[in-house]
Design an enzyme around this catalytic site. Sequence first.
Site, PDB file in Angstrom:
ATOM      1  N   CYS A   2      -7.966  28.498  22.666  1.00  0.00           N
ATOM      2  CA  CYS A   2      -8.278  28.017  23.996  1.00  0.00           C
ATOM      3  C   CYS A   2      -7.872  29.061  25.033  1.00  0.00           C
ATOM      4  O   CYS A   2      -7.491  30.180  24.699  1.00  0.00           O
ATOM      5  CB  CYS A   2      -7.547  26.707  24.277  1.00  0.00           C
ATOM      6  SG  CYS A   2      -7.797  25.444  23.016  1.00  0.00           S
ATOM      7  N   ARG A  49     -10.750  24.347  26.425  1.00  0.00           N
ATOM      8  CA  ARG A  49     -10.611  24.061  24.996  1.00  0.00           C
ATOM      9  C   ARG A  49     -11.796  24.547  24.177  1.00  0.00           C
ATOM     10  O   ARG A  49     -12.949  24.279  24.505  1.00  0.00           O
ATOM     11  CB  ARG A  49     -10.442  22.555  24.779  1.00  0.00           C
ATOM     12  CG  ARG A  49     -10.176  22.188  23.320  1.00  0.00           C
ATOM     13  CD  ARG A  49     -10.112  20.684  23.134  1.00  0.00           C
ATOM     14  NE  ARG A  49      -9.742  20.355  21.748  1.00  0.00           N
ATOM     15  CZ  ARG A  49      -9.973  19.188  21.177  1.00  0.00           C
ATOM     16  NH1 ARG A  49     -10.554  18.213  21.871  1.00  0.00           N
ATOM     17  NH2 ARG A  49      -9.619  18.975  19.926  1.00  0.00           N
ATOM     18  N   ILE A  52     -11.223  23.221  17.518  1.00  0.00           N
ATOM     19  CA  ILE A  52     -11.173  23.723  16.145  1.00  0.00           C
ATOM     20  C   ILE A  52     -10.600  22.662  15.210  1.00  0.00           C
ATOM     21  O   ILE A  52     -11.104  22.439  14.122  1.00  0.00           O
ATOM     22  CB  ILE A  52     -10.301  25.005  16.061  1.00  0.00           C
ATOM     23  CG1 ILE A  52     -10.855  26.096  16.989  1.00  0.00           C
ATOM     24  CG2 ILE A  52     -10.203  25.497  14.626  1.00  0.00           C
ATOM     25  CD1 ILE A  52     -12.198  26.645  16.583  1.00  0.00           C
ATOM     26  N   ASN A  75      -2.589  27.534  23.652  1.00  0.00           N
ATOM     27  CA  ASN A  75      -3.668  28.365  23.128  1.00  0.00           C
ATOM     28  C   ASN A  75      -3.242  28.855  21.755  1.00  0.00           C
ATOM     29  O   ASN A  75      -2.183  29.470  21.624  1.00  0.00           O
ATOM     30  CB  ASN A  75      -3.912  29.562  24.060  1.00  0.00           C
ATOM     31  CG  ASN A  75      -4.827  30.611  23.439  1.00  0.00           C
ATOM     32  OD1 ASN A  75      -5.694  30.297  22.626  1.00  0.00           O
ATOM     33  ND2 ASN A  75      -4.625  31.860  23.836  1.00  0.00           N
ATOM     34  N   GLU A  77      -3.316  28.344  17.188  1.00  0.00           N
ATOM     35  CA  GLU A  77      -3.398  27.446  16.044  1.00  0.00           C
ATOM     36  C   GLU A  77      -2.037  27.399  15.353  1.00  0.00           C
ATOM     37  O   GLU A  77      -1.400  28.440  15.146  1.00  0.00           O
ATOM     38  CB  GLU A  77      -4.442  27.935  15.025  1.00  0.00           C
ATOM     39  CG  GLU A  77      -5.874  27.982  15.542  1.00  0.00           C
ATOM     40  CD  GLU A  77      -6.482  26.621  15.810  1.00  0.00           C
ATOM     41  OE1 GLU A  77      -5.941  25.616  15.295  1.00  0.00           O
ATOM     42  OE2 GLU A  77      -7.495  26.557  16.527  1.00  0.00           O
ATOM     43  N   ASP A 104      -3.229  19.934  16.224  1.00  0.00           N
ATOM     44  CA  ASP A 104      -1.988  20.708  16.134  1.00  0.00           C
ATOM     45  C   ASP A 104      -1.283  20.773  17.481  1.00  0.00           C
ATOM     46  O   ASP A 104      -0.070  21.005  17.537  1.00  0.00           O
ATOM     47  CB  ASP A 104      -2.243  22.111  15.572  1.00  0.00           C
ATOM     48  CG  ASP A 104      -3.262  22.903  16.365  1.00  0.00           C
ATOM     49  OD1 ASP A 104      -4.025  22.306  17.149  1.00  0.00           O
ATOM     50  OD2 ASP A 104      -3.323  24.137  16.181  1.00  0.00           O
ATOM     51  N   ILE A 305     -21.515  44.598  10.309  1.00  0.00           N
ATOM     52  CA  ILE A 305     -22.572  45.310  11.019  1.00  0.00           C
ATOM     53  C   ILE A 305     -22.572  46.757  10.565  1.00  0.00           C
ATOM     54  O   ILE A 305     -21.556  47.288  10.106  1.00  0.00           O
ATOM     55  CB  ILE A 305     -22.404  45.235  12.554  1.00  0.00           C
ATOM     56  CG1 ILE A 305     -21.064  45.837  12.987  1.00  0.00           C
ATOM     57  CG2 ILE A 305     -22.568  43.817  13.055  1.00  0.00           C
ATOM     58  CD1 ILE A 305     -20.937  46.012  14.486  1.00  0.00           C
ATOM     59  N   GLY A 379      -9.082  41.308   8.716  1.00  0.00           N
ATOM     60  CA  GLY A 379      -8.121  42.079   7.938  1.00  0.00           C
ATOM     61  C   GLY A 379      -7.125  42.844   8.776  1.00  0.00           C
ATOM     62  O   GLY A 379      -6.411  43.718   8.243  1.00  0.00           O
TER      63      GLY A 379
END
Length: 659
Positions: A2, A49, A52, A75, A77, A104, A305, A379
């Site tokens: 968020c 928001r 998720i 903001n 997770e 959460d 890409i 990664g």
Amino acid sequence: MCGIAGLWRKGPPDPALLERMALAIRHRGPDDAGTWIDSDAGLGLAHRRLAIVDLSPLGHQPMLSADGRFALAFNGEIYNHRALRTALDLEGRTPTGGWRGHSDTETLVEAIAACGLDAALDRLVGMFAFALWDRQTRTLHLVRDRFGEKPLYYGWAGRTFVFASELKAIRAHSDFSAEIDRRALHAFAARTNIPAPLSIYRNVFKLEPGCVLTLPDLDPFDAPPATRIRRYYDYAAVVRAGLADPISAEGEALSALEAALGSAIAGQAVADVPVGAFLSGGIDSSAVTAFYQQQSSHPVRTYTIGFEEAGYNEADDARAVAAHLGTVHHEQIVTAAEARDVIPLLPTIYDEPFADSSQIPTFIVSRFARRDVTVALTGDGGDELFAGYNRHVSAPAMWRALRKVPRPLRAVASATLGQIPSSVWQSAASAIPGPTAPNLGAKLHKALRTAGHARDFNDIYDDFLDEWAGQANPVIGGAPAAAQPAPNIGNDSVATMLRDVTGYLPDDILTKVDRASMAVSLETRVPFLDHRLAEVAARIPLSMKVHGGSGKQILRKALFARAPATLFDRPKAGFAVPVGQWIKAPLRDWAEHLLDPRRLAFEGWFDPAIVTARWKDHLSGRRDSTAAIWSILMFQAWLDEQAAARGAGQGAQADDRAG
């Protein structure tokens, strides 16, 4: 994922102002918006928001704890929030009235209400930046995650304390004075990013990773003193603990790494929306994808890409990895023109000057993935934790050899060899059989210059990150920012990795990915930065990470157990585009307009003579100055964007008055 914003002032906050601040960062959260005000205290919170977890209205923010004491704008997770809920229930700390939803955000605010802020932070696994208002003590806490995955700015707009996920929201405040900080600009010209705690503006700062800023009152009206900022997570301490208690057996180290990475991915693959993964075909993204696919009951969606230019296209490599792993692979080949079309968007996306040119492909792959998924695993962090950069391996070796040679002799040799154009070094490297990185000549040229004046290894590291090392910084009147203290670790490679984790990673890599992905409302997650995995990595000895002049050895072994090593038998290329070539040809008119000496002299930020000399060297091929010139171009383009935004804002205000 968020966007948050807020303010604290003497007197009731203006609800319309809070809404404008939130609207400025709506791309971070297009699914819902909310504000909350404590009028008596003068405190206002705003939230945008991106849904998720728990897509229902029960995840709406700002959110109050069940007991009404805490207000939270969050903001990020919390990946272990379900386990944390279960633990709170077992401890008899279920919120009064029971759990309202399954977000959460609710878990976080109730954990704080039950355990206190510090104890809750110790139990969190996740990425986050949040504002917590304690209504009982009238205390504001701003908190940023351990490694700086999520951004958080704070500072002053007139006599109002303001904070937000991005500077756009702070600029929306009518009392904000957008005064450029020359110290930050000096650092930007050198490093291509603005290191925390600085921002491009005076009196606005970035909260550093792993820190809490606590304000019990609004006075004094200036930058909060350092005593109000405390570090709740110290990665340097983690590294020292790892060195003191290393894993001695390689088999044990490999098992611990595989368990930690698998656990991190299992937690981060959970969402109530579609999830995918970025796949470049390199070691780090391939390892994340391989572990993700191994756990998944269905084929993972992967995204890459490629580019038309030779030496910059890794799409074939990614496709081969995806075919072996059995993912549902999505590939987009981008023309040079399509990539260049992104450049006008960069000043708005990045909000303050930012000049890592891989920002372009990062935005493109984020936009591409967002067509199908709302979350993408990346990664990032693998290089920093497992010695993946050349400076982790070659720089310490270079210094061990150089320190035996007197500095005056090194200086003469460096000056002599430095006269050879970087284009010649690139051509010589290309003549050697096998693939060659497109920027190898520039790196060799830079290493030669660094070798001439280095007094210790810290000079080597600092010069690798300074695009103007060995000559005057072009910023007029800009003093260098306070240098990051060199860690007392006892090993140059480990110290370099530590400095990268605490500096380069949050200031460059994570900033790049956050802004590029959130510009298209895509949440990116970084399994390597699960702090439990980072603690395992710190215990793995350097000898298991570096062997035969190559890094990430232990990570490679974990990957090669799931994909053949032949798929990765190639040099590290990086996620790059040939902007150095573009500004010489198709973008030359654009570049020369921004670098016009008359314009530079009028604006007064850069010394025209220094910039022009470097530009001519780049055009001639005598010295590849892509990063140095790109930084100046990005600042100049940002200046233009700021002027246009001010003009649009003044026009809107005039229309409002006329109406």
